[in-house]
Write a protein that holds these residues in place. Sequence first.
Motif, PDB file in Angstrom:
ATOM      1  N   VAL A   1       4.021  44.256  42.687  1.00  0.00           N
ATOM      2  CA  VAL A   1       3.224  44.789  43.788  1.00  0.00           C
ATOM      3  C   VAL A   1       3.935  45.935  44.509  1.00  0.00           C
ATOM      4  CG1 VAL A   1       2.040  44.231  45.942  1.00  0.00           C
ATOM      5  CG2 VAL A   1       2.066  42.579  44.088  1.00  0.00           C
ATOM      6  N   ILE A   2       5.233  45.799  44.749  1.00  0.00           N
ATOM      7  CA  ILE A   2       5.950  46.848  45.491  1.00  0.00           C
ATOM      8  C   ILE A   2       5.989  48.164  44.709  1.00  0.00           C
ATOM      9  CG2 ILE A   2       8.180  47.504  46.474  1.00  0.00           C
ATOM     10  CD1 ILE A   2       8.586  44.580  47.234  1.00  0.00           C
ATOM     11  N   PRO A   3       6.429  48.182  43.429  1.00  0.00           N
ATOM     12  CA  PRO A   3       6.373  49.443  42.674  1.00  0.00           C
ATOM     13  C   PRO A   3       4.941  49.958  42.501  1.00  0.00           C
ATOM     14  CG  PRO A   3       7.803  47.861  41.573  1.00  0.00           C
ATOM     15  CD  PRO A   3       7.083  47.110  42.639  1.00  0.00           C
ATOM     16  N   GLY A   4       3.992  49.039  42.334  1.00  0.00           N
ATOM     17  CA  GLY A   4       2.600  49.461  42.170  1.00  0.00           C
ATOM     18  C   GLY A   4       2.059  50.155  43.401  1.00  0.00           C
ATOM     19  N   SER A   5       2.368  49.635  44.578  1.00  0.00           N
ATOM     20  CA  SER A   5       1.876  50.248  45.808  1.00  0.00           C
ATOM     21  C   SER A   5       2.536  51.601  46.061  1.00  0.00           C
ATOM     22  CB  SER A   5       2.105  49.303  46.994  1.00  0.00           C
ATOM     23  OG  SER A   5       3.471  48.953  47.105  1.00  0.00           O
TER      24      SER A   5
ATOM     25  N   ALA B   1      -8.597  52.560  50.093  1.00  0.00           N
ATOM     26  CA  ALA B   1      -8.088  53.736  49.390  1.00  0.00           C
ATOM     27  C   ALA B   1      -8.695  53.864  47.998  1.00  0.00           C
ATOM     28  CB  ALA B   1      -6.562  53.654  49.293  1.00  0.00           C
ATOM     29  N   PHE B   2      -8.834  52.745  47.293  1.00  0.00           N
ATOM     30  CA  PHE B   2      -9.321  52.751  45.914  1.00  0.00           C
ATOM     31  C   PHE B   2     -10.762  53.242  45.813  1.00  0.00           C
ATOM     32  CE2 PHE B   2     -11.117  49.689  42.540  1.00  0.00           C
ATOM     33  CZ  PHE B   2     -11.044  50.645  41.551  1.00  0.00           C
ATOM     34  N   LEU B   3     -11.691  52.531  46.474  1.00  0.00           N
ATOM     35  CA  LEU B   3     -13.104  52.902  46.360  1.00  0.00           C
ATOM     36  C   LEU B   3     -13.410  54.189  47.116  1.00  0.00           C
ATOM     37  CD1 LEU B   3     -14.810  49.398  46.617  1.00  0.00           C
ATOM     38  CD2 LEU B   3     -14.341  50.760  44.589  1.00  0.00           C
TER      39      LEU B   3
ATOM     40  N   GLY C   1      -2.585  53.851  51.597  1.00  0.00           N
ATOM     41  CA  GLY C   1      -1.646  53.320  50.618  1.00  0.00           C
ATOM     42  C   GLY C   1      -0.303  52.956  51.229  1.00  0.00           C
ATOM     43  N   VAL C   2       0.125  53.693  52.241  1.00  0.00           N
ATOM     44  CA  VAL C   2       1.377  53.368  52.931  1.00  0.00           C
ATOM     45  C   VAL C   2       1.278  51.984  53.574  1.00  0.00           C
ATOM     46  CG1 VAL C   2       2.884  54.005  54.850  1.00  0.00           C
ATOM     47  CG2 VAL C   2       2.015  55.773  53.313  1.00  0.00           C
TER      48      VAL C   2
END
Length: 498
Positions: free
Chosen positions: A360-364, A304-306, A474-475
């Motif tokens: 990690v959870i809030p970030g994702s 997802a990022f790149l 991302g999900v």
Amino acid sequence: MTAPTEADGYLPEDRPATDVAEFEQEFAGTPGRTPLVIKLLVAATFVVILNETIMINAIPTLMGDFGIDERAAQWLSTIFMLTMAAVIPITGWFLQRVSTRTAYAVAMATFSTGTLLAAVSPAFPVLLVARVVQASGTAVMMPLLMTTLMTVVAQSDRGRVMGQVTLAMSCAPALGPAVSGVLLQLGSWRLIFAVVLPIAAAVGYFGLRQLENVGEPQVSSVSWTSVVLAATGFATLVYGLSQIGHAGAGSTTAFIAAGAVLVAVFAAYQLRLQRSDAPLLDLRTLRHRNFTVSLLLMAAGFMAFLGSMILLPLYLQNPLIRDLSPLQTGLMVMPGGLTMGLLGPQVGKLYDRFGSRPLVIPGSIGMVACLLFLAQISLTTPFALIIGVHVLLMASLAAIFTPVFTIGLGDLPPHLYSHGSSLLGTLQQVAGAIGTALLVVVMTNRADDLGGITDPEAFVGGLQWAFYVGAGMGVVVVLLALLLPSRVEAPEGAPAAH
């Protein structure tokens, strides 16, 4: 006792094995102190990884100079990641066979050679070859940094140090488009490599003078059959994915199937070699649950990022839509890259204190929300809003990467550090290459269905679909984040705090 210095005629490579053990122990239990060897490797890794995405902003310029389309131009980034995916599996064996200084010298010399070739490339195929050479040097630096960190840094302090490593592992790719945007405003795309070359040479030279050897090399053979299987398998698979909707359906399916089969054969062959303890890439790392979950999470995150990173420059520089210059585009994405870099060390400290799950959870979740917003992008979306969402996206990614790297490698015993970092780097690069190819294909195919890539409305429609696919990736990151523990216990033999 005062250790001898270079002024006394004593060179780091003269350090005996007993001193190496003392060197490792000196830092293994010193919270709050970053070993010099890590600082040097971070600086070098930042320079080489910056080039992974530095060509993204130059794609429109290269399309005009070489007369190529978007699919061909995006291979400048894809082939970089593919080469790393092919070379990184070898580094697990390579780093165990040679000293730290030798690995560093090989990496920086190879990277500098590729940079020089890129600067003088007379044609697009030569530029692609130069990117392959560059990536070969970069492929050694990433596992070298991670393996050394796991060896000399105590578990209780790894979050903080890993946060500093985020500057190289995550901030550098994010800053690539911004750096290239500034340089493209001053000159041609060749200036990008002309500026990087002396910096890389200087970092390599001065780093080698100060770098200490860590650990003791081991003599072992390499399975060239494994090397060929890994290189051809991953390259064929990603090439097939990039041709979806572009070539004939039959040939595209054949490439994807052939690549998948070769990768499967490579994995099976490594399992066979493990019986004699001579695999190129030791897959026994996958027996460690937290490492496996981290591996899958990083793969989905980098897809997802790149993949998403290549979309914004195409949108912002499209002359029929926003018509920004490379410099303007670079300045727009720079705040996000700086945010990721500045948050890295802070996230590392928070991880040491609170563990991974509160980060990690809030970030994702934030990552998915940002990609869903970008899926609503239009011909007139305010630039300030795009910048703000991009900053939030980079902040979310910073909250993910540092804890996941630390959890994953921290779950392994010391003798698997080099193989774990190699496997993590391999899948990370393959996932990034697949994500880049997949999102460009989705965008192009959807735009063609809506009226053609040259129609502004159709182009934006394709872009929206690509961001939706990125949000879907991302999900997967969110679901995997729920499986991570807050912390892992230090395996037997790992550095521990006093």
